[in-house]
Design an enzyme around this catalytic site. Structure first.
Site, PDB file in Angstrom:
ATOM      1  N   SER A  21      -5.915  -1.318  -0.754  1.00 22.90           N
ATOM      2  CA  SER A  21      -5.698  -0.112  -1.567  1.00 22.90           C
ATOM      3  C   SER A  21      -4.869  -0.392  -2.736  1.00 22.90           C
ATOM      4  CB  SER A  21      -5.096   1.084  -0.667  1.00 22.90           C
ATOM      5  OG  SER A  21      -5.856   1.178   0.434  1.00 22.90           O
ATOM      6  N   HIS A  52      -5.367   1.793 -17.403  1.00 19.43           N
ATOM      7  CA  HIS A  52      -5.348   0.939 -18.624  1.00 19.43           C
ATOM      8  C   HIS A  52      -5.347   1.796 -19.693  1.00 19.43           C
ATOM      9  CE1 HIS A  52      -5.626  -2.518 -15.846  1.00 19.43           C
ATOM     10  NE2 HIS A  52      -6.620  -2.049 -15.459  1.00 19.43           N
ATOM     11  N   CYS A  54      -8.000   3.057   1.482  1.00 18.47           N
ATOM     12  CA  CYS A  54      -8.771   2.669   2.606  1.00 18.47           C
ATOM     13  C   CYS A  54      -8.116   3.362   3.944  1.00 18.47           C
ATOM     14  CB  CYS A  54      -8.624   0.980   2.702  1.00 18.47           C
ATOM     15  SG  CYS A  54      -9.719   0.755   4.197  1.00 18.47           S
TER      16      CYS A  54
END
Length: 260
Positions: free
Chosen positions: A103, A108, A131
């Site tokens: 996970s 960005h 997850c």
């Protein structure tokens, strides 16, 4: 809804890609530089870390590691390694992330300029991959409000499968027909939205753009009242064209798209 009793760990991977665009008009080179400086301050690695830390809290994840970086001349990146449960009781390590396990949350940023007409488009890409039981959809409200963007593009996908106590495979553990199911009504009322969903493959896509337009919201270091009617009309057309091209993913000036 009754909880699904599992044989073991929930192996489903839930991934949300959250892509935002903020459009601005910076007329002069000095205004462009000032706009970049504003973005670097507003969305520095420290500020992005704060936003993603809040996302981790909202979805109920535990932060294991944070790696962040500001770039020269502009831009920033942050990677956060998360887990569904705390891995240990000690302090979070200060090591740099070398690889990600199960996970993670990343962001960005990409400031961009038109070479001639002063249009500036700031883009931020955020990926939340979890997850287990935790879901990135819980953080949609916070992410949208944190960036207050002109155009938002979101992709959500559930991958893998988990087994119940009888050994039966389950390829999704929650109800969803559209990402819009998880967007608050006040946000839905402010945006035009389109969907492309493939329910059988558990792939969901929603794109949004603001419906209200005020030229002042798109001008940097200028006010619409100081422009002539002709200048205001021209800028409005150019900015609306920029928003439409990003929202629909094609260049309307020549009728082409990226694949042509």
């Amino acid at each position: 809804m009754e909880k699904l009793r599992l044989h073991g760990f929930n192996n489903l991977t839930k991934s949300l890609s959250f892509n935002i665009y903020d459009i601005c008009h910076a007329r002069t080179q000095e205004q462009k530089k000032a706009y970049v400086a504003y973005l670097d301050d507003m969305f520095s690695a420290d500020r992005l870390t704060q936003i993603l830390t809040e996302v981790s809290d909202i979805i109920g994840a535990h932060i294991l590691n944070i790696a962040r970086q500001d770039y020269e001349p502009e831009g920033a990146s942050v990677t956060i390694l998360i887990a569904e449960e705390a891995a240990y009781d000690g302090p979070t390590p200060d090591a740099v992330v070398g690889h990600l396990d199960k996970s993670h949350i990343t962001v960005h940023t990409y400031p961009e300029f038109h070479p001639d007409n002063g249009i500036s488009t700031f883009r931020a890409d955020i990926d939340v991959s979890t997850c287990g039981l935790i879901s990135p959809l819980k953080a949609l409200d916070h992410l949208i409000h944190s960036f207050e963007s002109d155009v938002v593009s979101m992709d959500y996908r559930v991958r893998g499968f988990t087994r119940d106590v009888d050994g039966v495979k389950h390829f999704i553990d929650h109800e969803i027909n559209s990402i819009q199911d998880y967007i608050p009504e006040d946000i839905c009322n402010r945006y035009q939205m389109i969907d492309v969903n493939v329910l059988a493959e558990r792939i969901f896509h929603t794109k949004m753009r603001l419906t209200e337009f005020s030229l002042d919201d798109y001008l940097f270091a200028e006010k619409a009242a100081d422009l002539s009617e002709e200048e205001a009309a021209e800028l409005t057309d150019r900015i609306e064209s920029e928003v439409n091209e990003i929202f629909y993913g094609r260049n309307f000036a020549n009728g082409a798209n990226d694949s042509e």
